[in-house]
Design a protein around this motif. Structure first.
Motif, mmCIF file in Angstrom:
data_model
loop_
_atom_site.group_PDB
_atom_site.id
_atom_site.type_symbol
_atom_site.label_atom_id
_atom_site.label_comp_id
_atom_site.label_asym_id
_atom_site.label_seq_id
_atom_site.Cartn_x
_atom_site.Cartn_y
_atom_site.Cartn_z
ATOM 1 N N ALA A 1 -14.285 10.197 -3.045
ATOM 2 C CA ALA A 1 -13.596 11.402 -2.757
ATOM 3 C C ALA A 1 -13.518 12.344 -3.902
ATOM 4 O O ALA A 1 -13.851 13.480 -3.627
ATOM 5 C CB ALA A 1 -12.353 11.166 -2.070
ATOM 6 N N ALA A 2 -13.135 11.646 -5.157
ATOM 7 C CA ALA A 2 -13.045 12.408 -6.301
ATOM 8 C C ALA A 2 -14.325 13.124 -6.848
ATOM 9 O O ALA A 2 -14.275 14.071 -7.153
ATOM 10 C CB ALA A 2 -12.535 11.600 -7.512
ATOM 11 N N ALA A 3 -15.624 12.105 -6.644
ATOM 12 C CA ALA A 3 -16.758 12.716 -6.809
ATOM 13 C C ALA A 3 -17.102 14.019 -6.142
ATOM 14 O O ALA A 3 -17.596 15.064 -6.411
ATOM 15 C CB ALA A 3 -17.768 11.919 -6.763
ATOM 16 N N PHE A 4 -16.714 14.080 -4.565
ATOM 17 C CA PHE A 4 -17.262 15.020 -3.790
ATOM 18 C C PHE A 4 -16.128 16.381 -4.003
ATOM 19 O O PHE A 4 -16.798 17.333 -4.160
ATOM 20 C CB PHE A 4 -16.886 14.631 -2.223
ATOM 21 C CG PHE A 4 -16.930 15.601 -1.390
ATOM 22 C CD1 PHE A 4 -18.453 16.042 -0.902
ATOM 23 C CD2 PHE A 4 -15.983 16.291 -0.736
ATOM 24 C CE1 PHE A 4 -18.655 16.862 -0.059
ATOM 25 C CE2 PHE A 4 -16.305 17.348 0.311
ATOM 26 C CZ PHE A 4 -17.484 17.652 0.481
ATOM 27 N N PHE B 1 -17.600 17.980 -7.055
ATOM 28 C CA PHE B 1 -19.049 18.563 -6.482
ATOM 29 C C PHE B 1 -18.599 19.994 -5.916
ATOM 30 O O PHE B 1 -19.101 21.051 -6.037
ATOM 31 C CB PHE B 1 -19.775 17.657 -5.699
ATOM 32 C CG PHE B 1 -20.774 18.653 -4.881
ATOM 33 C CD1 PHE B 1 -22.151 18.665 -5.701
ATOM 34 C CD2 PHE B 1 -20.863 18.900 -3.506
ATOM 35 C CE1 PHE B 1 -22.955 19.327 -5.287
ATOM 36 C CE2 PHE B 1 -21.861 19.403 -2.978
ATOM 37 C CZ PHE B 1 -22.943 19.776 -3.625
ATOM 38 N N MET B 2 -17.555 19.951 -4.998
ATOM 39 C CA MET B 2 -17.376 21.153 -4.109
ATOM 40 C C MET B 2 -16.754 22.168 -5.114
ATOM 41 O O MET B 2 -16.955 23.427 -4.860
ATOM 42 C CB MET B 2 -16.404 20.962 -3.072
ATOM 43 C CG MET B 2 -16.909 19.920 -1.983
ATOM 44 S SD MET B 2 -18.467 20.881 -1.239
ATOM 45 C CE MET B 2 -17.505 22.312 -0.418
ATOM 46 N N GLY B 3 -15.888 21.539 -5.965
ATOM 47 C CA GLY B 3 -15.132 22.681 -6.936
ATOM 48 C C GLY B 3 -16.233 23.456 -7.988
ATOM 49 O O GLY B 3 -16.178 24.513 -8.042
ATOM 50 N N LYS B 4 -17.309 22.752 -8.393
ATOM 51 C CA LYS B 4 -18.338 23.202 -9.046
ATOM 52 C C LYS B 4 -19.261 24.316 -8.441
ATOM 53 O O LYS B 4 -19.666 25.269 -8.812
ATOM 54 C CB LYS B 4 -19.105 22.258 -9.850
ATOM 55 C CG LYS B 4 -18.253 21.474 -10.805
ATOM 56 C CD LYS B 4 -19.305 20.506 -11.504
ATOM 57 C CE LYS B 4 -18.766 19.767 -12.732
ATOM 58 N NZ LYS B 4 -19.432 18.645 -13.314
ATOM 59 N N ARG B 5 -19.355 23.736 -6.913
ATOM 60 C CA ARG B 5 -20.281 24.660 -6.285
ATOM 61 C C ARG B 5 -19.660 25.894 -5.899
ATOM 62 O O ARG B 5 -20.072 26.841 -5.954
ATOM 63 C CB ARG B 5 -20.699 24.050 -4.969
ATOM 64 C CG ARG B 5 -21.622 24.693 -3.945
ATOM 65 C CD ARG B 5 -21.683 23.711 -2.785
ATOM 66 N NE ARG B 5 -22.657 24.549 -1.793
ATOM 67 C CZ ARG B 5 -23.085 23.966 -0.490
ATOM 68 N NH1 ARG B 5 -22.754 22.867 -0.165
ATOM 69 N NH2 ARG B 5 -23.868 24.764 0.013
ATOM 70 N N MET B 6 -18.233 25.847 -5.551
ATOM 71 C CA MET B 6 -17.453 27.307 -5.510
ATOM 72 C C MET B 6 -17.400 28.217 -6.725
ATOM 73 O O MET B 6 -17.481 29.543 -6.683
ATOM 74 C CB MET B 6 -16.245 26.820 -5.058
ATOM 75 C CG MET B 6 -16.031 26.313 -3.358
ATOM 76 S SD MET B 6 -17.009 27.300 -2.152
ATOM 77 C CE MET B 6 -15.742 28.688 -2.025
ATOM 78 N N GLY C 1 -11.532 29.826 -0.593
ATOM 79 C CA GLY C 1 -12.507 29.196 -1.249
ATOM 80 C C GLY C 1 -11.966 27.542 -1.067
ATOM 81 O O GLY C 1 -11.039 27.049 -0.426
ATOM 82 N N TRP C 2 -12.777 26.687 -1.817
ATOM 83 C CA TRP C 2 -12.170 25.169 -1.604
ATOM 84 C C TRP C 2 -10.791 24.903 -2.066
ATOM 85 O O TRP C 2 -10.406 24.048 -1.627
ATOM 86 C CB TRP C 2 -13.367 24.566 -2.427
ATOM 87 C CG TRP C 2 -13.059 22.921 -2.568
ATOM 88 C CD1 TRP C 2 -12.815 22.278 -3.530
ATOM 89 C CD2 TRP C 2 -13.179 22.094 -1.629
ATOM 90 N NE1 TRP C 2 -12.503 21.073 -3.431
ATOM 91 C CE2 TRP C 2 -12.859 20.630 -2.092
ATOM 92 C CE3 TRP C 2 -13.524 22.034 -0.209
ATOM 93 C CZ2 TRP C 2 -12.978 19.555 -1.268
ATOM 94 C CZ3 TRP C 2 -13.665 20.778 0.301
ATOM 95 C CH2 TRP C 2 -13.309 19.573 -0.050
ATOM 96 N N LYS C 3 -10.360 25.586 -3.115
ATOM 97 C CA LYS C 3 -9.100 25.204 -3.737
ATOM 98 C C LYS C 3 -7.965 25.415 -2.833
ATOM 99 O O LYS C 3 -7.144 24.576 -2.859
ATOM 100 C CB LYS C 3 -8.567 26.196 -5.127
ATOM 101 C CG LYS C 3 -9.488 25.957 -6.298
ATOM 102 C CD LYS C 3 -9.089 24.637 -6.809
ATOM 103 C CE LYS C 3 -9.691 24.141 -8.290
ATOM 104 N NZ LYS C 3 -8.944 22.929 -8.618
ATOM 105 N N SER C 4 -8.204 26.225 -1.878
ATOM 106 C CA SER C 4 -6.967 26.438 -0.897
ATOM 107 C C SER C 4 -7.178 25.352 -0.136
ATOM 108 O O SER C 4 -6.300 25.283 0.698
ATOM 109 C CB SER C 4 -7.360 27.866 -0.267
ATOM 110 O OG SER C 4 -8.559 27.731 0.555
#
Length: 339
Positions: free
Chosen positions: A324-327, A330-335, A288-291
């Motif tokens: 960058a922090a906002a994106f 956003f990606m973390g919440k989406r995942m 996922g995004w975390k990786s």
């Protein structure tokens, strides 16, 4: 000391309540207490002393035999293994093949993350504030205090030194906490006494975390005041450039509070396996995004300097960090929603 006592009580729940085991427990407690006091006198702080004591006295079976007491009768006072586990306060199954996190390892992880929070926060502050020297020097050059060539040379040199120092802090911190990365990815077992102590540390840190967030937010808000003041009072480059420089320094300081608090708070979330590090999330987590997050911030840093050096608009390119922090959020919440 309360943690050691709770740990000892949970261990002796597995033994029958006899005069012999009571004497053994009292002897062990006296030995642990003496060792704890000795470590404190040697200059260790309380967390370090507790960790060393539990590490040295962790094998109760062997110590019991050394004291002349027989082996334990497993769960003699309980009707089932589940009842024993509940009474001992254990969370997880020690014999399931999962990694076991000892008290000492947990305390060391907390201490490393506290140090990492300061170093990473300081490194990010250096990166955000690195153009400030260049802007300040250019402001002085417009006031004819120094030449423009000297201002550029000094400013770029100072920015390079700050960035190099920041990268060094990032690498050092990353190496120090690298061995604990498995705790974020894999499920592990922790005894009840250790978990209880981590919960106490987390609860004690909550007011500090809130204070850090408030202070960081206030500093980030007031960081725009120097730019506004410079524009209202003069608007000339010799005033605006130092104003922007001060704003960058303040904005970086605000980010420092966020990162320092976030690192310290996240270690408790990891150890207690809560929220994004819960057992359920670990089971569902794949690629996922975390990786990708660590690589993401490296790319953001590289892009920031590429754009800043290319356009020389240091006064505005810092906005990239906010975007960058906002994106990233956003990606973390989406995942998380997908899981």
């Amino acid at each position: 000391m309360e943690v050691i006592k709770n740990y000892l009580e949970s261990i002796f729940l597995a033994y029958p309540n006899t005069p012999e085991t009571q004497r053994a427990k009292e002897e062990l407690w006296a030995m642990m207490e003496d060792r704890f006091g000795e470590l404190i006198r040697e200059g260790h702080n309380e967390n370090e002393a507790v960790g060393i004591v539990l590490g040295e006295f962790g094998n109760v079976e062997e110590i019991m035999r050394d004291l002349g007491y027989g082996g334990r009768e497993e769960t003699a006072n309980f009707h089932s293994a589940e009842e024993f586990s509940s009474a001992a306060g254990d969370t997880g199954k020690e014999n399931s093949g999962e990694k076991t996190v000892t008290y000492q390892e947990a305390v060391e992880y907390v201490q490393e993350m506290e140090k990492a929070g300061i170093k990473i926060g300081l490194g990010v502050w250096m990166c955000v504030a690195s153009p400030s020297v260049l802007l300040l020097m250019l402001g002085l050059s417009f006031s004819r205090v120094i030449s423009q060539q000297a201002a550029v040379a000094l400013g770029i040199t100072a920015a390079a030194v700050l960035v190099a120092a920041a990268v060094g802090l990032f690498l050092y911190s990353g190496i120090r906490v690298q061995k604990y990365g498995v705790l974020k990815e894999e499920m592990f077992w922790m005894d009840g006494a250790t978990r209880q102590y981590m919960e106490e540390l987390r609860d004690a840190f909550r007011p500090v975390f809130t204070a850090h967030v408030i202070v960081g937010t206030v500093i980030c808000i007031i960081s725009v005041i120097p730019i506004l003041a410079g524009a209202v009072l003069s608007g000339a480059e010799e005033v605006m450039l130092p104003s922007i420089s001060l704003s960058l320094i303040l904005a970086g300081l605000g980010v420092f509070f966020f990162i320092n608090a976030g690192c310290r708070h996240s270690c408790y979330t990891v150890l207690l396996q809560e929220k994004e590090y819960s057992r359920e999330k670990k089971e569902k987590k794949r690629n996922g995004w975390k990786s990708f997050e660590d690589t993401y911030w490296i790319l953001v840093t590289a892009l920031y300097f590429l754009i800043s050096f290319g356009t020389r608009r240091w006064g505005s390119t810092w906005i990239l960090w906010i975007v960058a922090a906002a994106f990233n959020e956003f990606m973390g919440k989406r995942m998380r929603r997908r899981r």
